[in-house]
Design a protein around this motif. Structure first.
Motif, PDB file in Angstrom:
ATOM      1  N   MET A   1      -9.720  39.273  18.683  1.00  0.00           N
ATOM      2  CA  MET A   1      -9.001  39.340  17.439  1.00  0.00           C
ATOM      3  C   MET A   1      -8.607  37.925  17.031  1.00  0.00           C
ATOM      4  N   SER A   2      -8.843  37.619  15.757  1.00  0.00           N
ATOM      5  CA  SER A   2      -8.495  36.303  15.229  1.00  0.00           C
ATOM      6  C   SER A   2      -8.357  36.380  13.721  1.00  0.00           C
ATOM      7  N   TRP A   3      -8.051  35.258  13.132  1.00  0.00           N
ATOM      8  CA  TRP A   3      -7.904  35.202  11.682  1.00  0.00           C
ATOM      9  C   TRP A   3      -9.242  35.029  10.977  1.00  0.00           C
ATOM     10  N   ILE A   4     -10.313  34.759  11.735  1.00  0.00           N
ATOM     11  CA  ILE A   4     -11.636  34.671  11.131  1.00  0.00           C
ATOM     12  C   ILE A   4     -12.493  35.824  11.642  1.00  0.00           C
ATOM     13  N   ARG A   5     -13.523  36.121  10.899  1.00  0.00           N
ATOM     14  CA  ARG A   5     -14.437  37.193  11.279  1.00  0.00           C
ATOM     15  C   ARG A   5     -15.139  36.825  12.583  1.00  0.00           C
ATOM     16  N   THR A   6     -15.339  37.806  13.428  1.00  0.00           N
ATOM     17  CA  THR A   6     -16.098  37.619  14.661  1.00  0.00           C
ATOM     18  C   THR A   6     -17.153  38.716  14.756  1.00  0.00           C
ATOM     19  N   ILE A   7     -18.115  38.481  15.622  1.00  0.00           N
ATOM     20  CA  ILE A   7     -19.192  39.443  15.819  1.00  0.00           C
ATOM     21  C   ILE A   7     -18.972  40.130  17.161  1.00  0.00           C
ATOM     22  N   SER A   8     -18.937  41.440  17.126  1.00  0.00           N
ATOM     23  CA  SER A   8     -18.699  42.216  18.339  1.00  0.00           C
ATOM     24  C   SER A   8     -19.928  42.190  19.254  1.00  0.00           C
ATOM     25  N   TYR A   9     -19.718  42.559  20.478  1.00  0.00           N
ATOM     26  CA  TYR A   9     -20.825  42.667  21.428  1.00  0.00           C
ATOM     27  C   TYR A   9     -21.895  43.607  20.892  1.00  0.00           C
ATOM     28  N   GLU A  10     -21.476  44.728  20.356  1.00  0.00           N
ATOM     29  CA  GLU A  10     -22.410  45.751  19.882  1.00  0.00           C
ATOM     30  C   GLU A  10     -23.281  45.259  18.725  1.00  0.00           C
ATOM     31  N   LYS A  11     -22.767  44.348  17.908  1.00  0.00           N
ATOM     32  CA  LYS A  11     -23.507  43.866  16.739  1.00  0.00           C
ATOM     33  C   LYS A  11     -24.198  42.528  16.970  1.00  0.00           C
ATOM     34  N   ALA A  12     -24.034  41.963  18.155  1.00  0.00           N
ATOM     35  CA  ALA A  12     -24.616  40.650  18.449  1.00  0.00           C
ATOM     36  C   ALA A  12     -26.132  40.742  18.601  1.00  0.00           C
ATOM     37  N   THR A  13     -26.822  39.722  18.090  1.00  0.00           N
ATOM     38  CA  THR A  13     -28.278  39.621  18.219  1.00  0.00           C
ATOM     39  C   THR A  13     -28.646  38.188  18.593  1.00  0.00           C
ATOM     40  N   GLY A  14     -29.908  37.986  18.925  1.00  0.00           N
ATOM     41  CA  GLY A  14     -30.433  36.643  19.162  1.00  0.00           C
ATOM     42  C   GLY A  14     -29.702  35.876  20.246  1.00  0.00           C
ATOM     43  N   SER A  15     -29.462  34.598  19.951  1.00  0.00           N
ATOM     44  CA  SER A  15     -28.832  33.728  20.952  1.00  0.00           C
ATOM     45  C   SER A  15     -27.413  34.183  21.288  1.00  0.00           C
ATOM     46  N   LEU A  16     -26.704  34.726  20.292  1.00  0.00           N
ATOM     47  CA  LEU A  16     -25.354  35.223  20.569  1.00  0.00           C
ATOM     48  C   LEU A  16     -25.401  36.361  21.576  1.00  0.00           C
ATOM     49  N   ARG A  17     -26.334  37.261  21.403  1.00  0.00           N
ATOM     50  CA  ARG A  17     -26.453  38.392  22.335  1.00  0.00           C
ATOM     51  C   ARG A  17     -26.753  37.895  23.751  1.00  0.00           C
ATOM     52  N   LYS A  18     -27.603  36.886  23.861  1.00  0.00           N
ATOM     53  CA  LYS A  18     -27.952  36.326  25.180  1.00  0.00           C
ATOM     54  C   LYS A  18     -26.712  35.735  25.859  1.00  0.00           C
TER      55      LYS A  18
END
Length: 187
Positions: A1-18
């Motif tokens: 949780m933060s003041w900026i948007r973040t990407i959840s584990y479930e929605k992560a793709t590519g290098s972020l998912r790795k």
């Protein structure tokens, strides 16, 4: 949780998912301090790298629990409750493994919160906390005499570098957390 948007584990793709796959905890939990980097995975990778190189490198000579206590104090001084609690728990677990109880960790916590570290640490360690206080709160007043004081109290130059890097890392992490409103996620 933060003041900026973040990407959840479930929605992560590519290098972020790795990266998420590598750092996820139980139930695919990603710590909020890492998740805040999700819009720029390269900064997450850098954060992970610097954290591991500074706090967990096998060539460090200062015990991990003491390095964590430095981070706990920096976080306290910077008003970063998230990092304070997270790293206090890490320090506590390390000390329980060493001492068999959490009493010493609780004493350290109290001493740091009361800026009374010389009541629990020996002179050498207390000198390190004097350096922590000065570098964290008034870095513009640090000078060569501060390094000489650390040497006079038994710290060698490699250890002084370790102390400096832990203090500097936690100042960075605290500012990331505080500056982006990072809070512990409920999941």
């Amino acid at each position: 949780m933060s003041w900026i948007r973040t990407i959840s584990y479930e929605k992560a793709t590519g290098s972020l998912r790795k990266i998420y796959e590598r750092i996820k905890g139980e139930n695919n939990h990603i710590d909020s301090v890492m998740k805040v980097h999700s819009l720029r995975p390269h900064t997450m990778e850098a954060h992970i790298t610097i954290y591991n190189q500074i706090l967990n490198h096998p060539m460090n000579t200062i015990p991990a629990w003491f390095l964590e206590s430095i981070g706990v104090y920096v976080s306290y001084l910077n008003g970063c409750e998230y990092c304070f609690e997270h790293h206090y728990n890490g320090m506590r677990k390390l000390l329980i493994n060493i001492k068999g109880s959490e009493v010493y960790a609780l004493k350290i916590r109290s001493a740091l919160m009361n800026h009374n570290y010389d009541s629990i640490f020996q002179k050498k360690e207390a000198a390190a906390f004097d350096y922590v206080l000065k570098l964290t709160k008034t870095p513009h007043y640090i000078n060569e005499k501060d390094i000489a004081t650390l040497r006079d109290n038994g710290w060698n130059d490699g250890e002084i570098l370790e102390l400096n890097q832990v203090i500097s890392y936690f100042s960075y992490a605290n500012r990331t957390v505080r500056g982006l409103g990072v809070r512990q996620s409920t999941r």
